[in-house]
Design a protein around this motif. Sequence first.
Motif, PDB file in Angstrom:
ATOM      1  N   ASP A 153      47.682  51.963 -65.329  1.00  0.00           N
ATOM      2  CA  ASP A 153      47.233  52.608 -64.093  1.00  0.00           C
ATOM      3  C   ASP A 153      46.900  54.079 -64.308  1.00  0.00           C
ATOM      4  N   LEU A 154      47.512  54.680 -65.332  1.00  0.00           N
ATOM      5  CA  LEU A 154      47.302  56.101 -65.622  1.00  0.00           C
ATOM      6  C   LEU A 154      46.239  56.334 -66.696  1.00  0.00           C
ATOM      7  N   GLY A 155      45.627  55.259 -67.147  1.00  0.00           N
ATOM      8  CA  GLY A 155      44.559  55.403 -68.127  1.00  0.00           C
ATOM      9  C   GLY A 155      44.969  55.212 -69.566  1.00  0.00           C
ATOM     10  N   TYR A 156      46.201  54.749 -69.788  1.00  0.00           N
ATOM     11  CA  TYR A 156      46.664  54.494 -71.148  1.00  0.00           C
ATOM     12  C   TYR A 156      46.397  53.030 -71.530  1.00  0.00           C
TER      13      TYR A 156
ATOM     14  N   LEU B  62      69.214  64.940 -79.142  1.00  0.00           N
ATOM     15  CA  LEU B  62      67.921  64.506 -79.675  1.00  0.00           C
ATOM     16  C   LEU B  62      66.883  65.616 -79.536  1.00  0.00           C
ATOM     17  N   PRO B  63      65.974  65.732 -80.487  1.00  0.00           N
ATOM     18  CA  PRO B  63      64.944  66.770 -80.434  1.00  0.00           C
ATOM     19  C   PRO B  63      63.740  66.385 -79.565  1.00  0.00           C
ATOM     20  N   VAL B  64      63.798  65.187 -78.951  1.00  0.00           N
ATOM     21  CA  VAL B  64      62.688  64.740 -78.099  1.00  0.00           C
ATOM     22  C   VAL B  64      63.218  64.416 -76.708  1.00  0.00           C
ATOM     23  N   PRO B  65      62.389  64.537 -75.678  1.00  0.00           N
ATOM     24  CA  PRO B  65      62.822  64.202 -74.312  1.00  0.00           C
ATOM     25  C   PRO B  65      63.122  62.705 -74.169  1.00  0.00           C
ATOM     26  N   VAL B  66      63.916  62.377 -73.157  1.00  0.00           N
ATOM     27  CA  VAL B  66      64.254  60.986 -72.856  1.00  0.00           C
ATOM     28  C   VAL B  66      63.938  60.720 -71.386  1.00  0.00           C
ATOM     29  N   VAL B  67      63.184  59.669 -71.143  1.00  0.00           N
ATOM     30  CA  VAL B  67      62.946  59.170 -69.792  1.00  0.00           C
ATOM     31  C   VAL B  67      63.653  57.825 -69.705  1.00  0.00           C
TER      32      VAL B  67
ATOM     33  N   SER C 257      72.976  66.599 -59.804  1.00  0.00           N
ATOM     34  CA  SER C 257      72.585  65.867 -58.611  1.00  0.00           C
ATOM     35  C   SER C 257      71.308  65.122 -58.965  1.00  0.00           C
ATOM     36  N   LEU C 258      70.862  64.241 -58.099  1.00  0.00           N
ATOM     37  CA  LEU C 258      69.617  63.531 -58.391  1.00  0.00           C
ATOM     38  C   LEU C 258      68.440  64.503 -58.504  1.00  0.00           C
ATOM     39  N   ALA C 259      68.533  65.614 -57.815  1.00  0.00           N
ATOM     40  CA  ALA C 259      67.463  66.615 -57.867  1.00  0.00           C
ATOM     41  C   ALA C 259      67.557  67.507 -59.100  1.00  0.00           C
ATOM     42  N   ARG C 260      68.697  67.464 -59.788  1.00  0.00           N
ATOM     43  CA  ARG C 260      68.895  68.365 -60.925  1.00  0.00           C
ATOM     44  C   ARG C 260      69.408  67.606 -62.148  1.00  0.00           C
ATOM     45  N   PRO C 261      68.498  66.974 -62.898  1.00  0.00           N
ATOM     46  CA  PRO C 261      68.906  66.300 -64.144  1.00  0.00           C
ATOM     47  C   PRO C 261      69.409  67.324 -65.155  1.00  0.00           C
ATOM     48  N   ARG C 262      70.227  66.840 -66.060  1.00  0.00           N
ATOM     49  CA  ARG C 262      70.753  67.723 -67.100  1.00  0.00           C
ATOM     50  C   ARG C 262      69.980  67.564 -68.400  1.00  0.00           C
ATOM     51  N   GLY C 263      69.871  68.677 -69.117  1.00  0.00           N
ATOM     52  CA  GLY C 263      69.329  68.639 -70.471  1.00  0.00           C
ATOM     53  C   GLY C 263      67.898  68.155 -70.545  1.00  0.00           C
ATOM     54  N   ASN C 264      67.672  67.294 -71.499  1.00  0.00           N
ATOM     55  CA  ASN C 264      66.325  66.849 -71.844  1.00  0.00           C
ATOM     56  C   ASN C 264      66.074  65.422 -71.372  1.00  0.00           C
ATOM     57  N   MET C 265      66.766  65.023 -70.260  1.00  0.00           N
ATOM     58  CA  MET C 265      66.690  63.648 -69.789  1.00  0.00           C
ATOM     59  C   MET C 265      66.414  63.579 -68.290  1.00  0.00           C
ATOM     60  N   THR C 266      65.588  62.632 -67.889  1.00  0.00           N
ATOM     61  CA  THR C 266      65.398  62.305 -66.476  1.00  0.00           C
ATOM     62  C   THR C 266      64.859  60.891 -66.401  1.00  0.00           C
ATOM     63  N   GLY C 267      64.721  60.360 -65.200  1.00  0.00           N
ATOM     64  CA  GLY C 267      64.213  58.999 -65.088  1.00  0.00           C
ATOM     65  C   GLY C 267      64.415  58.413 -63.715  1.00  0.00           C
ATOM     66  N   VAL C 268      64.719  57.121 -63.670  1.00  0.00           N
ATOM     67  CA  VAL C 268      64.916  56.422 -62.404  1.00  0.00           C
ATOM     68  C   VAL C 268      66.221  55.643 -62.469  1.00  0.00           C
TER      69      VAL C 268
ATOM     70  N   GLN D 193      60.386  49.885 -60.387  1.00  0.00           N
ATOM     71  CA  GLN D 193      61.078  50.998 -61.025  1.00  0.00           C
ATOM     72  C   GLN D 193      60.618  51.183 -62.468  1.00  0.00           C
ATOM     73  N   TYR D 194      60.387  50.092 -63.165  1.00  0.00           N
ATOM     74  CA  TYR D 194      59.887  50.200 -64.542  1.00  0.00           C
ATOM     75  C   TYR D 194      58.468  50.766 -64.555  1.00  0.00           C
ATOM     76  N   ARG D 195      57.673  50.359 -63.587  1.00  0.00           N
ATOM     77  CA  ARG D 195      56.306  50.870 -63.508  1.00  0.00           C
ATOM     78  C   ARG D 195      56.297  52.378 -63.274  1.00  0.00           C
ATOM     79  N   ARG D 196      57.263  52.861 -62.487  1.00  0.00           N
ATOM     80  CA  ARG D 196      57.311  54.287 -62.161  1.00  0.00           C
ATOM     81  C   ARG D 196      57.696  55.149 -63.362  1.00  0.00           C
ATOM     82  N   LEU D 197      58.339  54.547 -64.368  1.00  0.00           N
ATOM     83  CA  LEU D 197      58.703  55.305 -65.562  1.00  0.00           C
ATOM     84  C   LEU D 197      57.478  55.929 -66.219  1.00  0.00           C
ATOM     85  N   ALA D 198      56.364  55.193 -66.185  1.00  0.00           N
ATOM     86  CA  ALA D 198      55.161  55.647 -66.877  1.00  0.00           C
ATOM     87  C   ALA D 198      54.687  57.002 -66.363  1.00  0.00           C
ATOM     88  N   ALA D 199      54.807  57.230 -65.061  1.00  0.00           N
ATOM     89  CA  ALA D 199      54.339  58.493 -64.485  1.00  0.00           C
ATOM     90  C   ALA D 199      55.132  59.674 -65.030  1.00  0.00           C
TER      91      ALA D 199
END
Length: 325
Positions: A55-58, A108-113, A128-139, A268-274
Amino acid sequence: MDRRSFLVLAASMASCSRTAAAQSSPKALKIGWLTAQREASLTPYLAALRQGFSDLGYAEGQNLFIDYRFGNDQVGDVPSLAAELVKSGVKLIVAQGAAVSELAKLSLPVPVVYIFSGDPVAAGFADSLARPRGNMTGVTLMAAELNGKRLEILRDIVPGLRRVAIIANPEHHGVNLEKANSEQAGQRLGVDIDYYPTASPRELEDAFASIRTKPVQAVSIFSDGFAVQNRKTIIDFASDQRIPAIAAWSLFARSGAICTYGPLQSEQYRRLAAYVDRIAKGARPSDLPIQQPTKFETVVNLKTAKALGLSLPPTLLASADEVIE
């Protein structure tokens, strides 16, 4: 228009077309996929993730390259699998389930979703859900408030419902929120809750023995990786006891639970791509709030209901997204 002017205009239009195409098509991206689960158990969800990228062109194999790692139910292998992905040159790792907790312990030296069934705050991934820690975020798939709704569904299915057993993994982050919500709903509905914490097959068997001694009229399963792995054992036990089982994820209904009501996991898995796309374009994970479910589904198993001699309310059947016959 003379021939020279026409050629200049045509060249200009072609250039604009190439520019627009370049702008609409994302740059090539190599990412890793990491889970402690087996590949077969995630096939439909990986399809949803790929659709999100599409959907995002990939297009996988063209401007998107995914290096897959499956732990085959060996959580202890996650750190070494993550190291392999980093060494292979991925720019980001998409993580699922129990692997997320393991990655949070690593620098890890790379971000994690990630996509995570528990509460990221309780797990220590976020302030909080609005404030992820470190180099990680997601759903997250956590929607503790839906446990009360599932008890309401059981009340409508089971005549004179008075006692329900909850089978839950006490090590699942957020389980206390789900337990509290269930107990509050039980008080409101006049239903007693028997809570059975089960973090191992042995504890699961102990719970079954207790339920045989102190019978209940239904079982509510808290959905997580442990429950998924042992779903057949739990649902077969409920069937032997001639009582219905209910859970959050549609997989349980397809495995014999009488009903499921919870997050539409494919969405939820589809939203990871964004989020992957935004981070690839420069966003910081800590600036992207952890997303909660926004779409839900109800799946009912009419075959199970008939086997148990239970009638499903017409309103439940009418509102179901899927009826298994």
